[in-house]
Each structure stands twice: as structure tokens, then as C-alpha cells.
Design a protein around this motif. Structure first.
Motif, PDB file in Angstrom:
ATOM      1  N   LEU A   1      38.470  69.991 -15.816  1.00 54.03           N
ATOM      2  CA  LEU A   1      37.285  70.605 -15.239  1.00 54.03           C
ATOM      3  C   LEU A   1      37.632  71.338 -13.948  1.00 54.03           C
ATOM      4  O   LEU A   1      37.061  72.392 -13.647  1.00 54.03           O
ATOM      5  CB  LEU A   1      36.206  69.546 -14.987  1.00 54.03           C
TER       6      LEU A   1
ATOM      7  N   GLN B   1      36.756  75.216 -13.042  1.00 58.55           N
ATOM      8  CA  GLN B   1      36.107  75.641 -11.801  1.00 58.55           C
ATOM      9  C   GLN B   1      36.963  76.635 -11.037  1.00 58.55           C
ATOM     10  O   GLN B   1      36.443  77.603 -10.451  1.00 58.55           O
ATOM     11  CB  GLN B   1      35.784  74.417 -10.949  1.00 58.55           C
TER      12      GLN B   1
ATOM     13  N   ALA C   1      36.624  65.775 -19.151  1.00 59.39           N
ATOM     14  CA  ALA C   1      35.176  65.551 -19.168  1.00 59.39           C
ATOM     15  C   ALA C   1      34.763  65.056 -20.548  1.00 59.39           C
ATOM     16  O   ALA C   1      35.382  65.406 -21.553  1.00 59.39           O
ATOM     17  CB  ALA C   1      34.435  66.845 -18.824  1.00 59.39           C
TER      18      ALA C   1
ATOM     19  N   SER D   1      29.237  66.079 -23.542  1.00 65.24           N
ATOM     20  CA  SER D   1      28.452  66.626 -22.425  1.00 65.24           C
ATOM     21  C   SER D   1      29.249  67.566 -21.534  1.00 65.24           C
ATOM     22  O   SER D   1      28.728  68.035 -20.521  1.00 65.24           O
ATOM     23  CB  SER D   1      27.883  65.482 -21.573  1.00 65.24           C
ATOM     24  N   ARG D   2      30.489  67.887 -21.903  1.00 65.82           N
ATOM     25  CA  ARG D   2      31.279  68.748 -21.019  1.00 65.82           C
ATOM     26  C   ARG D   2      30.690  70.148 -20.912  1.00 65.82           C
ATOM     27  O   ARG D   2      30.946  70.841 -19.919  1.00 65.82           O
ATOM     28  CB  ARG D   2      32.734  68.805 -21.476  1.00 65.82           C
TER      29      ARG D   2
ATOM     30  N   ASP E   1      28.769  70.293 -17.764  1.00 64.38           N
ATOM     31  CA  ASP E   1      29.614  70.451 -16.574  1.00 64.38           C
ATOM     32  C   ASP E   1      30.070  71.895 -16.401  1.00 64.38           C
ATOM     33  O   ASP E   1      30.084  72.427 -15.283  1.00 64.38           O
ATOM     34  CB  ASP E   1      30.842  69.532 -16.673  1.00 64.38           C
TER      35      ASP E   1
ATOM     36  N   TYR F   1      26.989  74.044 -15.343  1.00 60.98           N
ATOM     37  CA  TYR F   1      26.633  73.805 -13.946  1.00 60.98           C
ATOM     38  C   TYR F   1      27.636  74.485 -13.017  1.00 60.98           C
ATOM     39  O   TYR F   1      27.247  75.118 -12.023  1.00 60.98           O
ATOM     40  CB  TYR F   1      26.580  72.301 -13.665  1.00 60.98           C
ATOM     41  N   SER F   2      28.914  74.383 -13.343  1.00 61.90           N
ATOM     42  CA  SER F   2      29.946  75.038 -12.528  1.00 61.90           C
ATOM     43  C   SER F   2      29.780  76.554 -12.566  1.00 61.90           C
ATOM     44  O   SER F   2      29.914  77.236 -11.537  1.00 61.90           O
ATOM     45  CB  SER F   2      31.340  74.652 -13.033  1.00 61.90           C
TER      46      SER F   2
ATOM     47  N   VAL G   1      21.277  68.114 -15.842  1.00 58.60           N
ATOM     48  CA  VAL G   1      22.593  67.642 -16.306  1.00 58.60           C
ATOM     49  C   VAL G   1      22.620  66.117 -16.368  1.00 58.60           C
ATOM     50  O   VAL G   1      23.099  65.527 -17.353  1.00 58.60           O
ATOM     51  CB  VAL G   1      23.709  68.178 -15.385  1.00 58.60           C
ATOM     52  N   THR G   2      22.103  65.480 -15.357  1.00 60.64           N
ATOM     53  CA  THR G   2      22.084  64.013 -15.337  1.00 60.64           C
ATOM     54  C   THR G   2      21.264  63.451 -16.495  1.00 60.64           C
ATOM     55  O   THR G   2      21.683  62.516 -17.191  1.00 60.64           O
ATOM     56  CB  THR G   2      21.518  63.505 -13.995  1.00 60.64           C
TER      57      THR G   2
ATOM     58  N   ARG H   1      22.991  64.247 -19.900  1.00 62.43           N
ATOM     59  CA  ARG H   1      24.203  63.446 -20.101  1.00 62.43           C
ATOM     60  C   ARG H   1      23.846  62.056 -20.610  1.00 62.43           C
ATOM     61  O   ARG H   1      24.482  61.518 -21.507  1.00 62.43           O
ATOM     62  CB  ARG H   1      24.992  63.356 -18.787  1.00 62.43           C
TER      63      ARG H   1
END
Length: 479
Positions: A114, A118, A143, A147-148, A151, A154-155, A470-471, A474
Motif C-alpha cells: 500500500l 501511495q 492490505a 477491502s484493499r 484503501d 481513499y489514498s 471505509v471503516t 471494511r
């Protein structure tokens, strides 16, 4: 973004185009195309196409009727309006490498993380030549699998304010992409009015669209987000060992996918996709940067324009295992015809190494350098009386030199493109400064760019809403 006003390099005669036209019509009507999703089959059947099992036998005129509904050009909005793009016509959009499971930095090849994703997002944001961070620039293997995508998204949203590519691993991931886009851009209405993401939908060549890709296509097309319908053709593996045969197959596969998007939502934006190269007939390994792929690329541009569609092809493709001369010349063998063809959406523009298995930091910088130079080269030359610099000749006279001439002094800062990666030092100075080769210098630039990176501003309430989504997701996905 770059607008390519140079003439297109078209190599197909009218007779050749007619032969290709007869070929794709035979494939779709006589051989048929498989669609591994019942909803797709139901749509085609409801519109009068013959369906046998998972295979659709098309009336070619039906396909053309659907393709005619797709826009020839369309806009996309970015989080920063200054980074909005237009896809189609003379416009070229450049996106990062897509899909590598490995990363390479300072000569070390390893599983991508990850943190790598980023970092590549930071590089994409930092260079003007890159219009989009892309999609899976590097697979974040550290990750959780389910759910990656959260991530990565979001990034993408927090580290960049450019357009991006939507996740296509599943329909679920596509829906999450759309939901997070709704948060960032205010509503579903906003993103449907002007799209924000573009998704790569690959055909499982030969002649099959699989269920995962179709699940994602249904989600994105229904939401009016553009999809790139791309046959994955390596001649000798996924198509016959003939450029014309591969082109005919490419047309049949891409147009059939485009027709489906128009049944899902008439007028939905699409891109005629192409990923065409060949395998090494001795080893069976994929080859990139080949003359055959360049020829196919030039043909693809002409074919897409024939159907009045924007198209995707090209990039910095190569088969090299390291950032060396092979990586550079194979990448240029692909990127130069990308410009000559006037490609509208260019994936794999920066960072591709080892046949696409590796996202490489140093190669990313080399590719950005190639992009900048080609963009400069493909900017039309302006010729007027002032550009003839007659006064400089009057000042210098016969046998003189122009280094100190007033014309030179007034223009020396901007008269020529100055590469940011190249070295023009003499040998002694180059040696004294450490004899740093191109890959070393590229690594230093990548490190410095990442170290000095500052994320673009984002409204804190949007950031919090993204983090909460995201939370929650996930947990719902079991990660």
C-alpha cells in the motif's frame, strides 16, 4: 492536458478497411461472442439478437446502431477543476501503469505494498504530464484482499485531485467506487452529469466477456461512468499470429462490449480499447515494444476514428527486467506511435516494467521524461516573421556566433526544451559528480519528489466521510 494537433499517421487503405469490416462482421454473426452474465444475455435477446447458451450471434447492423449512440467525445471532472480532462478528438489523457503485483525501487524487486501505491499516487499528482493516477498502479499485497480497493480509493482521493480509474475486480468493488465518488463530488447526480472515473473492462480474449468484468461494466455504465472496452490480444496466444486477424478480432470484441453499454444506458460514454502485442514464438513469453504492436496501434487509431469513437492504446510498454536501454527503446517504440495515432486515453504511460509485472519508481521518472519530450515534439511549430530572427543575422554577421546575440539573450531560458533527467555534462564533470547513470538519477528524482510531496487540500468533512465509509465497509466485508 495535452492536445495533439499534429496530423494522424494512418496506414490502412480503403480496401484494407473494407476487408477488416467484412472480417469482424463474420466473427460476430457466424462465430458469436460469449457473455458470461445472464443479464447481458437477456438484454441482447430482448433486442432481437440470437442467443444460444452463453453465446450471442449478432446482426452487425444492430451493433453499429448501438455504437452510434455512444458519444464521440466527453468530459470528465476531477476533484480540482484545473485537472478536468476531455476524452476524444485531439485530446490525449495519460494515466499511470495499471495492475503490477510487484514493485521495484533502487534495484530491489519485491511484492508491492500500500505504501508503494501511495507513493505512485504522489508521483502522478506531482507531474503535469500525467493526467490520472490510474487504477491499480501497484497491487497492495499487504492490505486485505476483500477491502484493499477501499484503501486504494481513499489514498487516491486524499493524495491526488486528478481523475482516476474505477476498480473492476467485482460489481461490489464498482459499487463502492461509485459510493465514495458520490461522497467526494457531492451526489450521484453530480457524477452522472459529468463522469469522475473511467474503468477498464477487459475482454477474456478470444471472444468471451467474463462475469466479473461484466458485473463492473453494468455498474459503471448504469451510472454514466465511461468504460474502456478492451480486448486483451497477444498474437499467438489470444489471437492468430496475424496483425489483420488480430485487428478483426479486436473490432468484434470491442464493438460487442460497446453495444452492451448502450443497452445498459443509451449514450453512456465508452472508449474503444486496444491492448495488442505478440508473444515470443520461441519462449511463449509476452513481448512488448515490438514493430507488430506499433503497427497494430497505428491501425487501431484509424479504425476507432472510422467508428467515431475515442480510443485507448499504447503506453510505455516493454519487456525489460530492469531500467536499461531495452526498457527505453521498447517503451519509445510504443509511445511514439501512441502520439502518431493521436490516442485519446493512454494507460501504462509511466512505471511499466517487466511486461507489466512490475511498477518501477525509476522507470516512472524515465517515462515522464519521454512523455514531456514527446508532448513538446508534437506541439505544432509556429512560423512567422519574428521567428525567422532576421535581426540576429544583422547583428552577428558572417562568420560570427549567436551565443551572445541579443536574440539569444532574450530567449535563452525558454527557447529549447530542457530535459529534467538527462545529463549533458562532459565526461570529466560527469565522472567527478559520481558517474550517475540514468536509472540512478531517476531514482533520486523519485525519492526527492515523494519526500517533498504535499497533498492537495481537501475539505475535512469530506475526508471524515470517506474514512467513515471505509471503516464501515471494511467491517461489512469481513476485514
Amino acid at each position: 492536458m495535452f492536445v495533439n494537433k499534429m496530423p494522424r499517421y494512418e496506414i490502412l487503405s480503403q480496401d484494407a478497411m473494407q476487408t477488416l469490416d467484412r472480417g469482424w462482421r463474420r466473427i460476430v454473426s457466424e462465430l458469436g461472442i460469449e457473455f458470461m452474465k445472464p443479464e447481458a444475455l437477456d438484454l441482447f435477446k430482448a433486442h432481437g439478437q440470437r442467443v444460444e447458451g452463453d453465446k450471442v450471434f449478432f446482426d452487425p447492423e444492430f451493433i453499429l446502431e448501438q455504437v452510434a449512440k455512444a458519444p464521440s467525445e466527453f468530459d470528465m471532472q476531477a476533484r480540482n477543476p484545473d485537472n478536468n480532462v476531455h476524452i476524444g478528438g485531439d485530446h490525449m489523457v495519460f494515466s499511470s501503469v495499471y495492475g503490477p503485483p510487484f514493485a521495484s525501487r533502487h534495484g530491489v524487486r519485491r511484492d508491492a505494498t500500500l505504501d508503494d501505491y501511495q507513493n505512485f499516487a504522489k508521483l502522478a499528482q506531482s507531474f503535469k504530464a500525467i493526467d490520472s493516477v490510474g487504477g491499480v498502479v501497484a497491487e497492495p499485497n499487504d492490505a486485505p484482499l476483500d477491502s484493499r480497493h477501499l484503501d486504494m480509493l481513499y489514498s487516491t482521493f486524499t493524495l491526488t485531485d486528478k481523475i482516476f480509474q474505477g476498480n473492476v475486480v467485482s460489481g461490489v468493488n464498482a459499487r463502492d467506487t461509485l459510493a465514495m465518488s458520490d461522497i467526494v463530488f457531492g451526489s450521484r447526480e453530480s457524477i452522472e452529469k459529468t463522469p469522475v472515473s473511467i474503468a477498464l473492462i477487459n475482454c477474456n480474449s478470444p471472444l468471451r466477456w467474463d462475469d466479473r468484468m461484466l458485473d463492473a461494466q453494468f455498474e459503471y455504465s448504469a451510472a454514466n461512468q465511461p468504460v474502456i472496452l478492451t480486448p486483451f490480444l497477444l498474437m499467438g496466444a489470444m489471437s492468430p499470429v496475424s496483425i489483420p486477424a488480430a485487428l478483426v478480432q479486436q473490432i468484434a470484441e470491442s464493438l460487442s462490449g460497446i453495444a452492451l453499454s448502450q443497452l445498459i444506458r443509451p449514450g453512456a460514454p465508452v472508449v474503444f480499447g486496444s491492448f495488442l502485442s505478440n508473444i515470443d514464438m520461441q519462449s511463449g513469453s509476452p513481448q512488448f515494444g515490438t514493430p507488430e504492436s506499433a503497427i497494430g496501434l497505428l491501425c487501431t487509431g484509424q479504425i476507432a476514428r472510422h467508428f467515431n469513437l475515442p480510443f485507448r492504446t499504447g503506453g510505455g510498454l516493454n519487456s525489460s527486467q530492469t531500467v536499461d536501454a531495452q526498457a527505453a527503446y521498447e517503451s519509445l517504440m510504443t509511445m511514439l506511435p501512441t502520439f502518431l495515432a493521436g490516442t485519446n486515453f493512454v494507460m501504462h504511460s509511466a512505471g511499466w516494467l517487466e511486461g507489466g509485472l512490475v511498477a518501477c519508481y525509476e522507470k516512472y521518472i524515465v517515462d515522464v521524461q519521454i512523455l514531456e519530450q514527446l508532448q513538446h515534439e508534437f506541439t505544432p511549430l509556429e512560423i512567422d516573421e519574428e521567428s525567422l530572427a532576421f535581426g540576429a543575422h544583422e547583428e552577428v554577421g558572417a562568420g560570427g556566433h549567436f551565443l551572445g546575440a541579443m536574440h539569444t539573450m532574450e530567449r535563452f531560458r525558454t527557447c529549447f526544451y530542457r530535459p529534467f533527467l538527462s545529463s549533458s555534462d562532459n565526461y570529466e564533470r560527469w565522472t567527478r559528480l559520481g558517474a550517475r547513470d540514468t536509472a540512478t538519477r531517476a531514482g533520486e528524482i523519485a525519492d526527492k519528489t515523494i519526500e517533498e510531496f504535499e497533498a492537495p487540500p481537501m475539505d475535512e468533512s469530506i475526508r471524515e466521510a470517506l474514512a467513515e465509509f471505509v471503516t464501515r465497509r471494511r467491517a461489512e466485508l469481513g476485514d
